[in-house]
Motif scaffolding. Structure first.
Motif, PDB file in Angstrom:
ATOM      1  N   ALA A 183       0.801  -1.233   0.000  1.00 26.65           N
ATOM      2  CA  ALA A 183       0.000   0.000   0.000  1.00 26.65           C
ATOM      3  C   ALA A 183       0.835   1.285   0.000  1.00 26.65           C
ATOM      4  N   PRO A 184       1.860   1.424   0.849  1.00 23.41           N
ATOM      5  CA  PRO A 184       2.601   2.694   0.839  1.00 23.41           C
ATOM      6  C   PRO A 184       3.246   3.003  -0.510  1.00 23.41           C
ATOM      7  N   LEU A 185       3.814   1.998  -1.169  1.00 22.72           N
ATOM      8  CA  LEU A 185       4.440   2.235  -2.466  1.00 22.72           C
ATOM      9  C   LEU A 185       3.400   2.372  -3.575  1.00 22.72           C
ATOM     10  N   ALA A 186       2.250   1.726  -3.406  1.00 25.45           N
ATOM     11  CA  ALA A 186       1.162   1.931  -4.367  1.00 25.45           C
ATOM     12  C   ALA A 186       0.705   3.388  -4.325  1.00 25.45           C
ATOM     13  N   LYS A 187       0.600   3.930  -3.125  1.00 22.39           N
ATOM     14  CA  LYS A 187       0.201   5.340  -3.000  1.00 22.39           C
ATOM     15  C   LYS A 187       1.242   6.252  -3.629  1.00 22.39           C
ATOM     16  N   ARG A 188       2.520   5.954  -3.404  1.00 28.03           N
ATOM     17  CA  ARG A 188       3.576   6.780  -3.976  1.00 28.03           C
ATOM     18  C   ARG A 188       3.545   6.705  -5.502  1.00 28.03           C
ATOM     19  N   ALA A 189       3.353   5.506  -6.051  1.00 30.51           N
ATOM     20  CA  ALA A 189       3.267   5.370  -7.509  1.00 30.51           C
ATOM     21  C   ALA A 189       2.089   6.166  -8.048  1.00 30.51           C
ATOM     22  N   TYR A 190       0.947   6.094  -7.373  1.00 26.86           N
ATOM     23  CA  TYR A 190      -0.237   6.862  -7.779  1.00 26.86           C
ATOM     24  C   TYR A 190       0.091   8.350  -7.831  1.00 26.86           C
ATOM     25  N   GLU A 191       0.749   8.850  -6.794  1.00 28.63           N
ATOM     26  CA  GLU A 191       1.067  10.287  -6.718  1.00 28.63           C
ATOM     27  C   GLU A 191       2.043  10.698  -7.814  1.00 28.63           C
ATOM     28  N   LEU A 192       3.064   9.866  -8.055  1.00 25.94           N
ATOM     29  CA  LEU A 192       4.052  10.205  -9.078  1.00 25.94           C
ATOM     30  C   LEU A 192       3.433  10.209 -10.473  1.00 25.94           C
TER      31      LEU A 192
END
Length: 346
Positions: A183-192
């Motif tokens: 989840a944390p890296l999924a959120k970061r990918a979404y933001e980028l």
């Protein structure tokens, strides 16, 4: 490889069933404009060179006739690597290509594909070149979704996200997805991706009655971000069937032949669970696979469940399951035999 002009496969015209959109419910992926069938066909382990082309073609065309228009692949599906994409490309060329605009074709890159430092991971070099090769194998000029198949700890996520965004801008993929991202890296990918004007369409996690890990952090995040999910292994690699209910491993079963599943999974704890699930399925007039698929589809955050199939009857079972709404009592009864919420069966 392209089919030769004199290949007999080209002499068998395919006319899709007029009823192909009457069986499977479709559901929107998050807040996007994309609607997907609630069950999709994955070409992970049944579309390599160890099976006949005729049987593989029959499965894909039957799926399409039933409304299962989403076909999920990856660069290293087979065996050997690349062969599932080549098989699908041959199916397209043998008659299905005329329906390409009705198909939703996805592929991925992230795991090892060719030797050396550029044949694995999440670098721009690997992702761009892998997609070019996938398109050649599939005889198509674009895919509908291109996924980063995994987080690469040795590549900055910013590089991976930029490569995905540029692939969309190139027109070689219409949408972006990620798979196996916590989840944390999924959120970061979404933001980028959002910073570059690209919407994350789908996340592809493992999810089943025996693996409820996404319920803890990932699914709440996807709801918050309005991102869909295409879950894989809803039958836990065949454990959620009656195949092993007697504790035996049939010679033709996945547990007998797969690197990803073996007979050591058939513990007393598993047998207790699967027999309990079987009792609930029978009371609901469903097979275990139908119950398991209906269960993963009970939450709208799951856009579609990706199934594997080695015969057409498995597609028919999944299509039937996509039409089932489980009662609260059945869902509650399954909790006794399923993995704990947010966890998996060890």
């Amino acid at each position: 490889m392209p089919i030769a002009a004199d290949d007999p496969r080209l002499t068998r015209p395919f006319e899709a069933a007029a009823t192909r959109y009457t069986d499977v419910p479709f559901q929107r992926a998050g807040a996007s404009g994309v609607q997907l069938p609630k069950v999709s066909l994955g070409l992970w382990q049944n579309f390599g060179r160890d099976r006949s082309f005729d049987s593989q073609r029959e499965i894909v065309l039957h799926a399409f006739d039933r409304g299962v228009v989403h076909i999920d692949l990856a660069n290293n599906y087979g065996p050997p690597y690349g062969s599932a994409e080549s098989t699908f490309g041959a199916v397209l060329e043998s008659g299905l290509a005329r329906y390409r605009d009705e198909l939703f074709v996805t592929t991925k890159a992230g795991y090892d594909m060719w030797p050396g430092p550029f044949g694995d991971g999440g670098s721009r070099k690997y992702l761009v070149r892998s997609l070019e090769q996938s398109l050649q194998r599939m005889n198509t000029d674009y895919v509908d979704v291109f996924y980063s198949h995994r987080v690469d700890p040795d590549t900055p996520i910013e590089e991976t996200a930029t490569a995905l965004a540029d692939i969309v801008r190139s027109g070689k993929a219409l949408y972006v997805g990620i798979s196996n991202y916590p989840a944390p890296l999924a959120k970061r990918a979404y933001e980028l991706l959002a910073e570059q004007g690209v919407k994350l369409l789908l996340h592809q996690p493992r999810y089943s009655l025996f693996d409820r890990t996404p319920e803890a952090e990932l699914f709440p995040l996807l709801r918050e971000l309005s991102v869909g999910s295409a879950v894989f292994s809803p039958l836990a690699q065949g454990l959620l069937t009656r195949k092993y209910i007697d504790g035996d491993v049939p010679a033709d079963s996945r547990a007998a032949n797969s690197f990803f599943l073996n007979g050591s999974a058939l513990t007393d704890g598993y047998l207790d669970r699967i027999r309990g699930i079987d009792r609930i399925a029978q009371e609901a007039n469903l097979s275990i696979p139908q119950l398991a698929i209906a269960w993963v589809l009970r939450d709208p955050v799951v856009t579609t469940a990706i199934i594997g199939a080695s015969r057409t009857s498995q597609i028919d079972d999944a299509v039937a399951a996509s039409q089932v709404t489980l009662s609260d009592d059945v869902v509650a009864a399954l909790d006794e035999f399923a993995a704990p919420v947010g966890g998996s069966v060890s």
